[in-house]
Design a protein around this motif. Sequence first.
Motif, PDB file in Angstrom:
ATOM      1  N   LEU A 178       4.618  42.627  81.688  1.00 28.24           N
ATOM      2  CA  LEU A 178       4.159  41.355  81.119  1.00 28.24           C
ATOM      3  C   LEU A 178       2.842  41.539  80.373  1.00 28.24           C
ATOM      4  CD1 LEU A 178       4.851  38.522  83.682  1.00 28.24           C
ATOM      5  CD2 LEU A 178       5.854  38.887  81.470  1.00 28.24           C
ATOM      6  N   GLY A 179       1.920  42.352  80.947  1.00 27.59           N
ATOM      7  CA  GLY A 179       0.648  42.614  80.278  1.00 27.59           C
ATOM      8  C   GLY A 179       0.861  43.293  78.941  1.00 27.59           C
ATOM      9  N   THR A 180       1.758  44.302  78.920  1.00 31.56           N
ATOM     10  CA  THR A 180       2.064  44.993  77.663  1.00 31.56           C
ATOM     11  C   THR A 180       2.677  44.032  76.656  1.00 31.56           C
ATOM     12  OG1 THR A 180       2.729  46.728  79.170  1.00 31.56           O
ATOM     13  CG2 THR A 180       2.979  47.173  76.843  1.00 31.56           C
ATOM     14  N   LEU A 181       3.557  43.169  77.160  1.00 31.98           N
ATOM     15  CA  LEU A 181       4.200  42.165  76.299  1.00 31.98           C
ATOM     16  C   LEU A 181       3.165  41.309  75.592  1.00 31.98           C
ATOM     17  CD1 LEU A 181       7.152  40.641  75.935  1.00 31.98           C
ATOM     18  CD2 LEU A 181       6.069  39.029  77.433  1.00 31.98           C
ATOM     19  N   SER A 182       2.155  40.830  76.357  1.00 33.26           N
ATOM     20  CA  SER A 182       1.192  39.950  75.698  1.00 33.26           C
ATOM     21  C   SER A 182       0.270  40.728  74.773  1.00 33.26           C
ATOM     22  CB  SER A 182       0.382  39.134  76.702  1.00 33.26           C
ATOM     23  OG  SER A 182       0.474  39.628  77.951  1.00 33.26           O
ATOM     24  N   LEU A 189      -1.865  38.775  65.067  1.00 32.35           N
ATOM     25  CA  LEU A 189      -2.776  39.333  64.062  1.00 32.35           C
ATOM     26  C   LEU A 189      -2.014  39.608  62.777  1.00 32.35           C
ATOM     27  CD1 LEU A 189      -5.743  40.008  64.413  1.00 32.35           C
ATOM     28  CD2 LEU A 189      -5.106  42.369  64.739  1.00 32.35           C
ATOM     29  N   PHE A 190      -0.798  40.113  62.936  1.00 29.39           N
ATOM     30  CA  PHE A 190       0.075  40.422  61.804  1.00 29.39           C
ATOM     31  C   PHE A 190       0.428  39.159  61.030  1.00 29.39           C
ATOM     32  CE2 PHE A 190       4.165  41.812  60.025  1.00 29.39           C
ATOM     33  CZ  PHE A 190       3.752  43.009  59.457  1.00 29.39           C
ATOM     34  N   TYR A 191       0.552  38.047  61.729  1.00 30.86           N
ATOM     35  CA  TYR A 191       0.866  36.778  61.083  1.00 30.86           C
ATOM     36  C   TYR A 191      -0.380  36.026  60.626  1.00 30.86           C
ATOM     37  CZ  TYR A 191       5.708  37.071  62.648  1.00 30.86           C
ATOM     38  OH  TYR A 191       6.991  37.453  62.836  1.00 30.86           O
ATOM     39  N   ASN A 192      -1.527  36.726  60.530  1.00 27.85           N
ATOM     40  CA  ASN A 192      -2.792  36.130  60.070  1.00 27.85           C
ATOM     41  C   ASN A 192      -3.297  35.011  60.972  1.00 27.85           C
ATOM     42  OD1 ASN A 192      -3.144  37.759  57.852  1.00 27.85           O
ATOM     43  ND2 ASN A 192      -1.760  36.515  56.615  1.00 27.85           N
ATOM     44  N   ALA A 193      -3.173  35.196  62.283  1.00 29.07           N
ATOM     45  CA  ALA A 193      -3.746  34.215  63.203  1.00 29.07           C
ATOM     46  C   ALA A 193      -4.669  34.927  64.191  1.00 29.07           C
ATOM     47  CB  ALA A 193      -2.633  33.474  63.943  1.00 29.07           C
ATOM     48  N   PRO A 194      -5.803  35.451  63.696  1.00 28.85           N
ATOM     49  CA  PRO A 194      -6.671  36.243  64.574  1.00 28.85           C
ATOM     50  C   PRO A 194      -7.246  35.447  65.739  1.00 28.85           C
ATOM     51  CG  PRO A 194      -7.728  35.836  62.464  1.00 28.85           C
ATOM     52  CD  PRO A 194      -6.335  35.364  62.332  1.00 28.85           C
ATOM     53  N   ASP A 195      -7.456  34.151  65.532  1.00 27.90           N
ATOM     54  CA  ASP A 195      -7.980  33.305  66.603  1.00 27.90           C
ATOM     55  C   ASP A 195      -7.058  33.317  67.820  1.00 27.90           C
ATOM     56  OD1 ASP A 195     -10.346  31.902  66.682  1.00 27.90           O
ATOM     57  OD2 ASP A 195      -9.769  30.700  64.948  1.00 27.90           O
ATOM     58  N   VAL A 196      -5.783  33.064  67.533  1.00 29.14           N
ATOM     59  CA  VAL A 196      -4.788  33.040  68.597  1.00 29.14           C
ATOM     60  C   VAL A 196      -4.653  34.427  69.213  1.00 29.14           C
ATOM     61  CG1 VAL A 196      -2.471  32.308  69.142  1.00 29.14           C
ATOM     62  CG2 VAL A 196      -3.634  31.304  67.231  1.00 29.14           C
ATOM     63  N   ALA A 197      -4.761  35.467  68.359  1.00 27.17           N
ATOM     64  CA  ALA A 197      -4.621  36.834  68.858  1.00 27.17           C
ATOM     65  C   ALA A 197      -5.691  37.151  69.891  1.00 27.17           C
ATOM     66  CB  ALA A 197      -4.687  37.821  67.696  1.00 27.17           C
ATOM     67  N   ILE A 198      -6.947  36.734  69.618  1.00 28.54           N
ATOM     68  CA  ILE A 198      -8.019  37.002  70.587  1.00 28.54           C
ATOM     69  C   ILE A 198      -7.742  36.270  71.894  1.00 28.54           C
ATOM     70  CG2 ILE A 198     -10.452  36.678  71.068  1.00 28.54           C
ATOM     71  CD1 ILE A 198     -11.034  37.054  68.169  1.00 28.54           C
ATOM     72  N   ALA A 199      -7.349  34.995  71.774  1.00 28.20           N
ATOM     73  CA  ALA A 199      -7.084  34.220  72.992  1.00 28.20           C
ATOM     74  C   ALA A 199      -5.954  34.844  73.794  1.00 28.20           C
ATOM     75  CB  ALA A 199      -6.729  32.782  72.617  1.00 28.20           C
ATOM     76  N   GLU A 200      -4.898  35.276  73.106  1.00 28.65           N
ATOM     77  CA  GLU A 200      -3.763  35.887  73.798  1.00 28.65           C
ATOM     78  C   GLU A 200      -4.183  37.187  74.486  1.00 28.65           C
ATOM     79  OE1 GLU A 200      -0.543  34.741  73.762  1.00 28.65           O
ATOM     80  OE2 GLU A 200       0.341  36.448  74.814  1.00 28.65           O
ATOM     81  N   ALA A 201      -4.960  38.019  73.771  1.00 21.26           N
ATOM     82  CA  ALA A 201      -5.355  39.304  74.341  1.00 21.26           C
ATOM     83  C   ALA A 201      -6.206  39.099  75.578  1.00 21.26           C
ATOM     84  CB  ALA A 201      -6.114  40.133  73.301  1.00 21.26           C
ATOM     85  N   VAL A 202      -7.156  38.152  75.522  1.00 17.41           N
ATOM     86  CA  VAL A 202      -8.051  37.969  76.657  1.00 17.41           C
ATOM     87  C   VAL A 202      -7.340  37.271  77.813  1.00 17.41           C
ATOM     88  CG1 VAL A 202     -10.151  36.886  77.440  1.00 17.41           C
ATOM     89  CG2 VAL A 202     -10.080  37.932  75.225  1.00 17.41           C
ATOM     90  N   LEU A 225      -6.673  38.195  81.903  1.00  5.12           N
ATOM     91  CA  LEU A 225      -6.889  37.358  83.080  1.00  5.12           C
ATOM     92  C   LEU A 225      -5.632  37.164  83.915  1.00  5.12           C
ATOM     93  CD1 LEU A 225      -9.336  34.626  81.849  1.00  5.12           C
ATOM     94  CD2 LEU A 225      -9.779  36.675  83.117  1.00  5.12           C
ATOM     95  N   THR A 226      -4.497  36.860  83.259  1.00  6.57           N
ATOM     96  CA  THR A 226      -3.304  36.577  84.074  1.00  6.57           C
ATOM     97  C   THR A 226      -2.820  37.837  84.787  1.00  6.57           C
ATOM     98  OG1 THR A 226      -2.105  36.650  82.025  1.00  6.57           O
ATOM     99  CG2 THR A 226      -2.355  34.520  83.012  1.00  6.57           C
ATOM    100  N   THR A 227      -2.961  39.001  84.132  1.00 12.96           N
ATOM    101  CA  THR A 227      -2.554  40.235  84.820  1.00 12.96           C
ATOM    102  C   THR A 227      -3.388  40.429  86.076  1.00 12.96           C
ATOM    103  OG1 THR A 227      -2.035  41.151  82.671  1.00 12.96           O
ATOM    104  CG2 THR A 227      -2.142  42.681  84.484  1.00 12.96           C
ATOM    105  N   LEU A 228      -4.702  40.237  85.931  1.00 11.07           N
ATOM    106  CA  LEU A 228      -5.579  40.377  87.098  1.00 11.07           C
ATOM    107  C   LEU A 228      -5.213  39.358  88.180  1.00 11.07           C
ATOM    108  CD1 LEU A 228      -9.146  41.026  85.707  1.00 11.07           C
ATOM    109  CD2 LEU A 228      -7.515  42.621  86.663  1.00 11.07           C
ATOM    110  N   LEU A 229      -4.917  38.134  87.742  1.00 12.30           N
ATOM    111  CA  LEU A 229      -4.589  37.074  88.696  1.00 12.30           C
ATOM    112  C   LEU A 229      -3.302  37.408  89.452  1.00 12.30           C
ATOM    113  CD1 LEU A 229      -6.351  34.594  88.933  1.00 12.30           C
ATOM    114  CD2 LEU A 229      -4.641  33.325  87.701  1.00 12.30           C
ATOM    115  N   PHE A 230      -2.295  37.889  88.723  1.00 10.67           N
ATOM    116  CA  PHE A 230      -1.030  38.258  89.356  1.00 10.67           C
ATOM    117  C   PHE A 230      -1.240  39.398  90.339  1.00 10.67           C
ATOM    118  CE2 PHE A 230       1.649  36.697  85.573  1.00 10.67           C
ATOM    119  CZ  PHE A 230       1.756  35.463  86.158  1.00 10.67           C
TER     120      PHE A 230
END
Lengths: 194, 127
Positions: A30-34, A42-55, A60-65
């Motif tokens: 799941l972590g690799t997937l995200s 990033l490829f679709y020109n949405a760097p904002d969303v990319a940062i939020a998704e990466a963090v 966080l969710t990987t650590l939480l799981f």
Amino acid sequence: MIEVILLVALLVLSVMAIESRIMRVSIVYLGTLSLLMSFLYLFYNAPDVAIAEAVMASGLTTLLFLTALKRYRVYRICFTNEAFRRVNDRYIFEGTRRGALLHEIEQFCIARELEPQVVCTPESLDLVAGSGRYDLIIRQEGDELRVYGDKENYFVDELEVLLILRYHDLNVRFIRSGDPVEEASVAEAEGEAS
Amino acid sequence: MTDERSIVSVVTGLLYPYVVLFGVYIILNGHHTPGGGFQGGAILAALFIGRYIVDPTNDLSITRAHLIEKAIFAAIVIVPAGFILTVAAQRVPALHEPYLVAMNLLIGVKVAIGLTILVFRYAFYEE
């Protein structure tokens, strides 16, 4: 081209995460997937969303799981019977119907990736409950078995169904409370008073 | 402290200042580069959660963190109201950029504290 490869990889990873039998490996998938997903954003020109998704998703969710998995891994079960003078493991585990029940619980834990630790003791319930070290307490009193477990734990729900279906002849009673170890002694005191 | 844990703690210790720097950079430049309050705040929260992974002791006062978060929420409501409702927004265009930076900073700190509370509550109090 990169887009197609990424999309196929996402599909493969998500199927692997669902089909994997080991929970820890699923979490890593799941972590690799995200992480791949954030690259795709990033490829679709949405760097904002990319940062939020990466963090959020891959950090966080990987650590939480993983934290959740670590907390529920060891499952401590206490079998107590005040009538015993001293504990003899062979008497408890071999041959008897009670022993079969304990074995069944152990297999049940292993099937759900929990590590069962069974402790058999002649100590009183108050002492065992007061120690605060057990997730599940089974108390034998005459021919009645009382199981003290957490009210909000789904695992205890499943266990209750299994034991009541298969061991109805053993007179199993489940007593569920918010905190298994602290409120067990309270429930016991109420039972004696009534 | 066991060996495997000391590897994790050394690596996390090395990464610590860079994580802080990156989070603060994303917050402060949020108004004209990708990122912003939420993303930077999440990175800052990852810092505290990394600390929990290295050393799981519960020495963070959850009630105090709640208080700070509530105070920041009040500021998030009051600052835009004060900025937009007064004439400052129309009269002084030079104030627009500091206003955006201040709002990003407030939101970043709130998100960082909120996520940290969430994870710490989950790790220490929920059974």
